[in-house]
Design an enzyme around this catalytic site. Structure first.
Site, short mmCIF file in Angstrom:
data_model
loop_
_atom_site.label_atom_id
_atom_site.label_comp_id
_atom_site.label_asym_id
_atom_site.label_seq_id
_atom_site.Cartn_x
_atom_site.Cartn_y
_atom_site.Cartn_z
N HIS A 571 0.81 -1.28 -0.03
CA HIS A 571 0.07 0.13 -0.01
C HIS A 571 1.04 1.34 -0.05
O HIS A 571 0.52 2.32 -0.70
CB HIS A 571 -1.05 -0.07 1.15
N GLU A 807 -0.61 -9.29 -21.92
CA GLU A 807 -0.14 -9.54 -20.72
C GLU A 807 0.74 -10.75 -20.67
O GLU A 807 1.49 -11.06 -20.18
CB GLU A 807 -0.85 -9.46 -19.47
N ASP A 831 2.96 -6.92 -16.25
CA ASP A 831 2.58 -8.23 -16.10
C ASP A 831 3.45 -9.19 -17.24
O ASP A 831 3.73 -10.03 -17.24
CB ASP A 831 1.27 -8.72 -16.13
N CYS A 878 -0.12 0.51 -21.63
CA CYS A 878 -0.57 1.16 -20.26
C CYS A 878 0.22 0.61 -19.12
O CYS A 878 -0.39 0.83 -18.02
CB CYS A 878 -1.94 0.61 -20.40
#
Length: 944
Positions: A571, A807, A831, A878
Site C-alpha cells: 500500500h 500481458e 505483467d 498502459c
C-alpha cells in the site's frame, strides 16, 4: 535453509572412532572448497561443549561461532556409517550430517531433522539405505505439521445444536486455509459421532489442505453437548491429532474453564491438577541442541512428569526428557514456554526448570527488549552495517521520480507497558476507549483524504477496528491476566502472522495494514504521540509505512519515500505513486542507520538511493532536478497541446485510473482520454457483486467528465492474487498462474455480461473501448467478445471497440492471429515483463531485474505492433514502462500509437514526446532491440 542433494551423500563409510568420523567429514568439506583446515578445530571444540548427537543414530556436528571465519562457502556433507560409530557420549551414530555454515543456517537443519526423527524405524532405514537419493528423501521430506492451536478454537458459540457447532468448527478451518469448500460440503451432510462426555466428532479427508483439528463449544455446555471436534485430513496424517482428542477425553472431567489456555492445556495432555508456570526464553538462538540438552538434564533430576508447551505454537506439549521433541518445538528467543508437571516433586520441578530457562540453560542471556516481545524470526538480528556515503544502494523501484533532501527517519516510539494487570474490567474499558479514539482519528483522516487513493484503504482500517474476532481475542487475553496493551497486541500480532503466512503475497503484504491499525490503538493506550516530521522539505525513511502514515503526509514538504520493507504492490508503494512521490521500497534494515538530516538521493525510476552524495554526484542530481523542474512547469503550461514529435507525428497520451472519481483530474492534466480504467474498484467496494444500476452510475461519472474523449475500460480483473469475498476460489499454489482476469470472468459469464451492459448503457454512444485482461489466445477472446456482441444487439453503441491486453507472452506471440478480429491491443508491460522474465516484480531480491526495457519484452511489443498495423489496428502501452523517460523514445520508435500513464505524468510524457523526432526514436528502438540485457539497453540509451 541448506538443501541436501545426492552429491552431498557418502554411503558405506567406516571409522575407528568418533574423532576419525569427524576428521573424514571435515576433510570432505575441505576438499569441496567449503572450509579451511581451521574449521576442524571448531568442530572438535563444539563437541567439547556438548554432544551433537540428536538421537535415532543422527549426529549433526558443526563448528563454533568463532570458527565461522574458516567457512569459505556454506555446505553440507552426510556420511553414512552402516556399522555405527560410538560417539563420545556412548551413543551410536549411523548418519553424520556435517555442516559448514557462514550464518546460523545449521539451526534450521537441526530443527528440521528433529521433526523427522520421530518416524518409526528411521534409524534402521538410514543405516541400511544403499541409494543416495533414498537417504536424501528420508532426511529431507518435510513432515506434515498438523494445526491445532488457539486459532482453531471456537469457544462459547451461541447454539445448542451439534450440527451448528460442527459447521462453526469447519468454517474456522476453512478461514485458516486448512480446508476448502469441498470439505464443507462433506461436513454438512455428515452427522457427528458421539465420543462420550458430551463431546462429538466430525471428520473427513476430502477437501483437506492441511491436517487440522478444531473444537467448537456451546455458550452453555451440558452433559449432552459439551463440544464438537472437527478433524480434517487422511488418517495417517491425523494420528497426532487423534492422540490430542484422546488426551482431552482421558481426563474424564468437565471443562472447568472455557478459556483458550485451559482448553489447549487439556488438548496437550496436561492434567487438570498439574502445576504449571510460564517462562520467557531468552537464548539468542532459541532452544537449540545445547540448551535443550541442559533442560533435559535438569528435568531428569526431579521425581515428576514434566511437560513443555510453546504458548505461540500448535498447542502440543512434549516430554521434558525428550531432547528431539524439545528441539522440535522450534522455540525462539522471546517466545513463552509453558512448563507443567504432575507427581510428588511437581511444584519444585516446575520452579527449577523455569529458573534454569531464565538463567539461560548454560548460555549467557540478556533481557528482552520491547520489540522482541513477539520475535519476527528464529534468527537474531545483528546490528545492520551503516550505509557508505556517496554509494548507491539498490532497492525496489516503487514510484518514479527524483529527489534530494535531508532524511527524516520515522522511528516508531517505544511503547512501554505492563504485560499483566489484575483489573480485567478496567483494562477492557481502557481498550474500548482506545479503539473508539482510533476510530475517530481514522475517520478524520478519511475526510481529509476524500477522493484520494488513501481514503478507501483507510476505510478498510476502520473495518479492521470493528472486527469482533480481534476484539474477542484481546478480551480473552485480558481475562487471562494480560493488560489492555498486551492483550490487544497479542491479538493483532497473531492475526498479522496468520496473514503473513499466506502463500498469496499480495494478501500477506496486507498484514502491514493490520499492524498499522494495531499500533494506532496501542499508542492511544500508552498515551504516546506518533513522530512528527520537520517543517522543512525532507525524504521520509521508515521501516515500513501504513496507509495512515502516508495519508498524513504533507506533499508540500515530503520529497520522497524510502522503506526498509515492502514490495512494489504494498500500500505504501501504491499511495506513493498516487501522490506522485518518488519512492523506493524493500531497501533493507541498513537504511534505518541513517541519521536525521543526512542528505539523501531517491531515484524512483532506477530503484536506488544514495546517502550523502559527493560534490560531483550532487551537482549532477541538482542539474537533473533543475531540468525536471523547468520541464514540469513548461509541460504543465502546454498540457492541453497534442504530443507531436518534431517531425509531425502525433500519438495519444492517456491516463490510467483506478477510480472514476479521478477522471476530472486526468482531463485537467491534459489527458487525451482514459487509456486504462481498472473497473475492479467498484467490485471491491461492495459486499456482493454490484448490480447494473450501481455500475451504470459509476461509469457515467467518467463519461460525463471526459466530454467526448475516449475511455478504455478493462473488464473485471480479479482472482488468484486479487480475490473477492463474495467470489470464493480454491487455494492456488501460484495465483499469478491461476484463475484470474478473463479466464475467471468466463466462469461467471452473468457477472461479465452485467458489466458490459452497464458500460454500454453508461457510454450512451460516447467513445467506449472494452478491453479483456489476461487473454492467452484467440479462443478466450472470442468467448468474451460473443458476450459483447449479444449485449450490443440490445444496446447499440456507435464506435465501440473491443480489444485485449497483451500481458501473457502467448498473446504477443499469437498477435498475428488475434489482430484480424480485435479492434486494438493495449500492452500491460508490468505483467508482460513479469511473465516473460519469470520474475515477480515485487520480489525483494529480483525485482530490480524485472525491467520492461529487457530486449525480450521489447521484441514482444515489436511483434504486437507489426501484427496490429498489418491489419490497421492501433496499439497502446498502459504499463509503467509508458512513463519511463528512457523507454518513451524506444516505444515511440517501435511505432506504438498510444501511451497511458498515471494522471500526474501526462504533462511530462507529452513534453518528452514533443522533444523527439520519429527518426531518432526508431534508431533508439533498433539499438535497444540489438542488446542482450536490460542493463545493456539502459547503458546504451544513457550514452545517446
Amino acid at each position: 535453509m541448506l538443501t541436501l542433494t545426492a552429491n552431498d551423500i557418502r554411503l558405506g563409510c567406516t571409522a575407528t572412532d568418533w574423532q576419525d568420523a569427524l576428521t573424514q567429514a571435515s576433510q570432505d568439506l575441505q576438499e569441496a572448497g567449503r572450509i579451511t583446515p581451521d574449521y576442524h578445530a571448531g568442530m572438535l571444540a563444539r563437541e567439547q561443549q556438548s554432544s551433537t548427537v540428536l538421537g535415532n543414530g543422527i549426529a549433526i556436528p558443526h563448528g563454533t561461532p568463532e570458527s565461522r571465519d574458516a567457512v569459505t562457502s556454506t555446505g553440507i556433507r552426510v556420511l553414512q556409517f552402516p556399522k555405527g560409530v560410538t560417539w563420545h557420549d556412548n551413543a551410536t551414530v549411523t548418519v553424520l550430517v556435517a555442516i559448514a555454515a557462514q550464518s546460523d543456517e545449521h539451526l534450521d537443519i537441526l530443527r528440521h531433522l528433529t521433526r523427522v526423527l520421530d518416524k518409526p524405524g528411521l534409524a534402521r532405514k538410514l543405516a541400511e539405505a544403499d541409494d543416495a537419493e533414498a537417504l536424501v528423501t528420508l532426511l529431507s521430506k518435510e513432515p506434515v505439521v498438523p494445526k491445532c492451536d488457539a486459532q482453531t478454537l471456537c469457544l462459547g458459540v451461541n447454539t445448542r445444536a451439534t450440527s451448528e457447532l460442527a459447521m462453526s468448527a469447519a468454517a474456522r478451518l476453512q478461514g485458516l486455509g486448512c480446508v476448502d469448500s469441498a470439505f464443507m460440503k462433506e461436513i454438512v451432510s455428515q452427522p457427528p459421532v458421539g465420543l462420550g462426555q458430551g463431546f462429538w466428532l466430525v471428520h473427513h479427508s476430502i477437501g483437506s489442505i492441511r491436517p487440522a483439528l478444531a473444537l467448537a463449544t456451546p455458550k452453555e455446555p451440558s452433559d449432552e453437548l459439551a463440544g464438537v471436534f472437527c478433524l480434517a485430513g487422511p488418517g495417517d496424517d491425523c494420528r497426532e491429532l487423534l492422540e490430542r482428542i484422546d488426551n482431552f477425553l482421558a481426563q474424564n472431567t468437565p471443562l472447568e474453564s472455557q478459556s483458550v489456555d485451559a482448553v489447549l492445556s487439556r488438548l496437550s495432555g496436561e492434567q487438570a491438577n498439574a502445576v504449571s508456570e510460564r517462562v520467557r526464553l531468552l537464548n539468542t538462538h532459541g532452544l537449540h541442541a545445547r540448551p535443550a540438552k541442559q533442560l533435559v538434564q535438569e528435568a531428569r533430576q526431579h521425581n515428576a512428569d514434566i511437560r513443555i508447551r510453546l504458548a505461540e505454537g500448535d498447542g502440543n506439549s512434549v516430554s521434558a526428557i525428550s531432547l528431539t521433541r524439545i528441539i522440535g518445538l522450534g522455540a525462539r528467543r522471546g517466545q513463552t514456554l509453558i512448563i507443567s508437571a504432575t507427581g510428588d516433586d511437581a511444584e519444585q520441578a516446575v520452579k527449577a526448570v523455569c529458573q534454569a530457562i531464565s538463567d539461560g540453560l548454560g548460555e549467557t542471556v540478556s533481557p528482552l527488549r520491547h520489540h522482541e516481545s513477539q520475535p519476527e524470526s528464529a534468527e537474531p538480528e545483528s546490528a545492520p552495517e551503516p550505509l557508505a556515503d556517496d554509494e548507491p544502494l539498490k532497492a525496489v523501484a516503487a514510484s518514479p521520480g527524483l529527489a534530494l533532501a535531508p532524511a527524516f527517519v520515522m522511528r516508531q516510539p517505544t511503547l512501554d507497558y505492563p504485560a499483566t494487570a489484575s483489573d480485567a474490567n478496567e483494562q477492557t474499558a481502557r481498550l474500548g476507549r482506545a479503539i473508539d479514539e482510533a476510530d475517530g482519528q481514522l475517520r478524520t483522516l478519511i475526510r481529509q483524504a476524500e477522493g484520494g487513493e488513501a481514503a478507501p484503504i483507510l476505510s478498510v482500517h476502520v473495518e479492521m477496528l470493528q472486527d469482533d474476532d480481534l476484539y474477542q481475542a484481546a478480551l480473552e487475553a485480558i481475562n487471562e491476566g494480560a493488560s489492555a496493551e498486551a492483550g490487544w497486541w497479542r491479538a493483532i500480532d497473531t492475526a498479522a502472522r496468520a496473514q503473513e503466512a499466506l502463500a498469496d503475497r499480495l494478501l500477506a503484504e496486507r498484514a502491514a495494514d493490520l499492524r498499522d491499525v494495531g499500533r494506532r490503538v496501542l499508542a492511544n493506550l500508552c498515551g504516546v504521540a506518533m513522530p512528527t516530521p520537520p517543517d522543512e522539505p525532507y525524504v521520509l525513511v521508515a521501516d515500513d509505512l501504513g496507509p495512515s502514515d502516508v495519508a498524513r503526509l504533507d506533499t508540500q514538504r515530503v520529497r520522497g519515500l524510502i522503506t526498509a520493507r515492502g514490495g512494489a504492490t504494498s500500500h505504501s508503494a501504491i499511495l506513493a505513486r498516487a501522490l506522485g512521490l518518488p519512492a523506493v521500497v524493500g531497501a533493507g534494515n541498513r537504511i534505518l542507520t541513517i541519521s536525521d538530516g543526512t542528505d539523501l538521493v531517491v531515484d524512483g525510476e532506477r530503484g536506488c538511493l544514495v546517502p550523502n552524495p559527493g560534490a560531483e554526484r550532487r551537482d549532477r542530481i541538482n542539474r537533473r532536478l533543475d531540468q525536471l523542474t523547468r520541464l514540469q512547469a513548461q509541460a504543465h503550461e502546454c498540457r492541453n497541446e497534442p504530443a507531436t514529435t518534431t517531425d509531425g507525428h502525433t500519438i495519444d497520451v492517456c491516463a490510467n485510473l483506478g477510480n472514476t472519481a479521478h477522471t476530472p483530474d486526468a482531463v485537467d492534466r491534459g489527458a487525451d482520454g482514459i487509456g486504462l480504467l481498472r473497473t475492479e474498484f467498484i467490485f471491491m467496494e461492495h459486499p456482493e457483486a454490484p448490480d447494473l444500476d450501481t455500475q451504470v452510475k459509476e461509469y457515467r461519472h467518467a463519461f460525463d467528465a471526459l466530454d467526448g474523449l475516449p475511455l478504455v475500460a478493462r473488464t473485471l480483473d480479479v482472482g488468484g492474487d486479487k480475490p473477492l469475498d463474495y467470489w470464493p476460489l480454491p487455494h492456488e499454489d501460484n495465483p499469478f498462474l491461476g484463475l484470474r482476469g478473463i479466464r475467471l470472468s468466463l466462469t461467471r459469464p452473468e457477472i461479465l455480461e452485467t458489466q458490459i451492459r452497464a458500460l454500454l448503457t453508461a457510454a450512451d454512444n460516447r467513445p467506449l473501448r472494452i478491453m479483456f485482461p489476461m487473454v492467452k489466445d484467440l479462443e478466450e477472446f472470442r468467448a468474451a467478445k460473443a458476450i459483447v456482441e449479444r449485449v450490443r444487439a440490445e444496446i447499440p453503441c456507435q464506435g465501440l471497440q473491443v480489444g485485449v491486453m497483451i500481458e501473457v507472452p502467448s498473446c504477443a506471440l499469437l498477435a498475428h492471429t488475434l489482430a484480424p478480429e480485435v479492434d486494438f491491443f493495449s500492452v500491460g508491460t508490468n505483467d508482460l515483463t513479469q511473465y516473460t522474465l519469470a520474475i515477480d516484480r515485487g520480489h525483494g531480491q529480483l525485482s530490480a531485474e524485472s525491467d520492461g526495457l529487457h530486449p525480450s519484452v521489447l521484441q514482444l511489443i515489436r511483434m504486437t505492433v507489426e501484427a496490429a498495423h498489418a491489419h490497421q489496428r492501433w496499439v497502446g502501452i498502459c504499463g509503467e514502462l509508458a512513463s519511463d523517460p528512457q523507454a518513451i523514445p524506444v516505444l515511440l520508435g517501435l511505432d506504438v500509437d498510444e501511451l497511458s500513464v498515471t494522471s500526474r505524468r501526462v504533462p511530462l510524457v507529452k513534453a518528452c514526446i514533443r522533444g523527439l523526432s520519429r527518426e531518432h526514436a526508431r534508431e533508439q528502438a533498433k539499438l535497444a532491440l540489438g542488446k542482450a540485457t536490460a542493463a545493456e539497453v539502459r547503458d546504451a540509451l544513457e550514452t545517446l
